[in-house]
Design a protein around this motif. Structure first.
Motif, PDB file in Angstrom:
ATOM      1  N   ALA A 109       3.668 -11.274   4.030  1.00 32.98           N
ATOM      2  CA  ALA A 109       3.055 -10.328   3.099  1.00 32.98           C
ATOM      3  C   ALA A 109       3.973 -10.058   1.915  1.00 32.98           C
ATOM      4  CB  ALA A 109       2.726  -9.028   3.822  1.00 32.98           C
ATOM      5  N   ALA A 110       5.273 -10.008   2.166  1.00 30.15           N
ATOM      6  CA  ALA A 110       6.223  -9.753   1.078  1.00 30.15           C
ATOM      7  C   ALA A 110       6.188 -10.864   0.041  1.00 30.15           C
ATOM      8  CB  ALA A 110       7.631  -9.613   1.654  1.00 30.15           C
ATOM      9  N   LEU A 113       3.257 -10.330  -2.244  1.00 30.66           N
ATOM     10  CA  LEU A 113       3.430  -9.095  -2.998  1.00 30.66           C
ATOM     11  C   LEU A 113       4.436  -9.258  -4.141  1.00 30.66           C
ATOM     12  CD1 LEU A 113       3.460  -6.436  -0.130  1.00 30.66           C
ATOM     13  CD2 LEU A 113       1.728  -6.663  -1.919  1.00 30.66           C
ATOM     14  N   GLY A 161      -0.958  -9.625   2.421  1.00 30.29           N
ATOM     15  CA  GLY A 161      -0.193  -9.259   1.237  1.00 30.29           C
ATOM     16  C   GLY A 161      -1.009  -9.393  -0.030  1.00 30.29           C
ATOM     17  N   ARG A 165      -2.307  -6.390  -2.426  1.00 35.82           N
ATOM     18  CA  ARG A 165      -1.950  -6.408  -3.851  1.00 35.82           C
ATOM     19  C   ARG A 165      -3.180  -6.171  -4.732  1.00 35.82           C
ATOM     20  NH1 ARG A 165       2.145 -10.741  -6.616  1.00 35.82           N
ATOM     21  NH2 ARG A 165       2.001  -9.985  -8.765  1.00 35.82           N
TER      22      ARG A 165
END
Length: 313
Positions: A109-110, A113, A161, A165
């Motif tokens: 997910a990071a 993002l 992610g 966003r």
């Protein structure tokens, strides 16, 4: 075990592994603890053969020749082997492997993002399609594969992610709120399960299955109408139809969150059954995979409900 819930736990492999094996009988002992050879004579202990000593598990084992009384006592005083020592699934195994899956998911997910918007949308699509494929592969695979399960978690992280966003850009703050909501629901369901106040009884399971079928039919119709352009709303029928001035998606979202929460209860029930029956340790990966799938579903439903509520302001 609760049947009819998470298909990952209801697969024949996990179910077969969680069936309790027959209770082993001591030497010379009948099925109900009776001496198969009648009452012992001349002070002989029933079930004990000549030259045997009691081991740490309470059974009779042959004494090694030349052992002193002190050595025999040390053998008897040894602690019994635990589930981890015998290669059986434990709650700690499930916790560690679930944490690993969630860690990989957060890392995925990071990525979406932090990268550029265009790349993030492409990775989101790859995560959605790849995660769906690996979910099917891991569900029907005969033996759990840690690599494929972690790969699923990473792909779902890319999807979540990207979704976060997009929605957080439209409605700032819904991403963090969805994370807090997911963790809160998970904690509450775990506490209720441990207290015994909520259980996956057959009666409740029937209502759950009826609600799941109804929800699946609605989701399919809504998806088809969005793809064909029959509705122009970003959430389809969820926001284009209102009941007493409240978007239909609010009612559907609350129902879906309730279903996901009860699915967690069924996951806990299946994991508990697996640990109690001594399922092989490798199936702790299956348990972690099942929990990850349910938590992903729960997060998606919560963030979608928050977006609908914010969009109705």
């Amino acid at each position: 075990m609760a049947l009819g819930g998470n298909p990952i736990f209801n697969g024949k492999n996990f179910r077969g592994a969680t069936q309790a094996p027959p209770v082993p009988q001591a030497f010379g002992q009948g099925p109900y603890g009776q001496n198969a050879y009648g009452q012992g004579q001349y002070g002989q202990v029933p079930g004990r053969a000549p030259g045997q000593v009691m081991d740490a598990q309470g059974g009779w084992a042959a004494a090694q020749p030349g052992m002193s009384q002190e050595q025999l006592q040390q053998m008897y005083n040894r602690p019994a082997a635990g589930p981890a020592d015998t290669g059986r699934m434990t709650f700690d195994d499930v916790i560690v492997k679930t944490a690993a899956c969630l860690g990989v998911l957060v890392a995925g997910a990071a990525v979406t993002l932090l990268v550029a918007q265009g790349l993030a949308m492409m990775l989101m699509l790859v995560g959605a399609l790849g995660g769906f494929v690996l979910a099917l592969v891991n569900t029907f695979k005969k033996q759990p594969s840690p690599a494929l399960i972690l790969a699923y978690a990473g792909l779902e992280g890319l999807f979540l992610g990207g979704l976060t966003r997009v929605l957080d850009g439209m409605f700032p703050g819904v991403g963090l709120q969805a994370v807090i909501g997911t963790l809160s629901v998970f904690a509450v369901t775990l506490v209720l399960f441990k207290s015994g106040k909520v259980r996956a009884t057959p009666k409740v399971m029937r209502f759950f299955m009826i609600a799941m079928v109804g929800y699946a039919v609605f989701a399919l119709i809504n998806m088809v109408m969005m793809w064909t352009g029959a509705v122009n709303s970003p959430f389809g029928l969820r926001t284009s139809v209102e009941i007493f001035g409240i978007p239909l998606g609010v009612f559907i979202g609350l129902l879906a969150i309730g279903l996901a929460a009860f699915s967690l209860i069924m996951d806990f029930t299946s994991i508990e059954a697996g640990v109690r029956s001594g399922a092989p340790q490798r199936f702790s990966w299956t348990a972690a995979f099942g929990l990850t799938v349910t938590l992903v579903w729960l997060y998606v439903e919560i963030i979608r409900l928050l977006a609908i509520l914010r969009g109705d302001d």
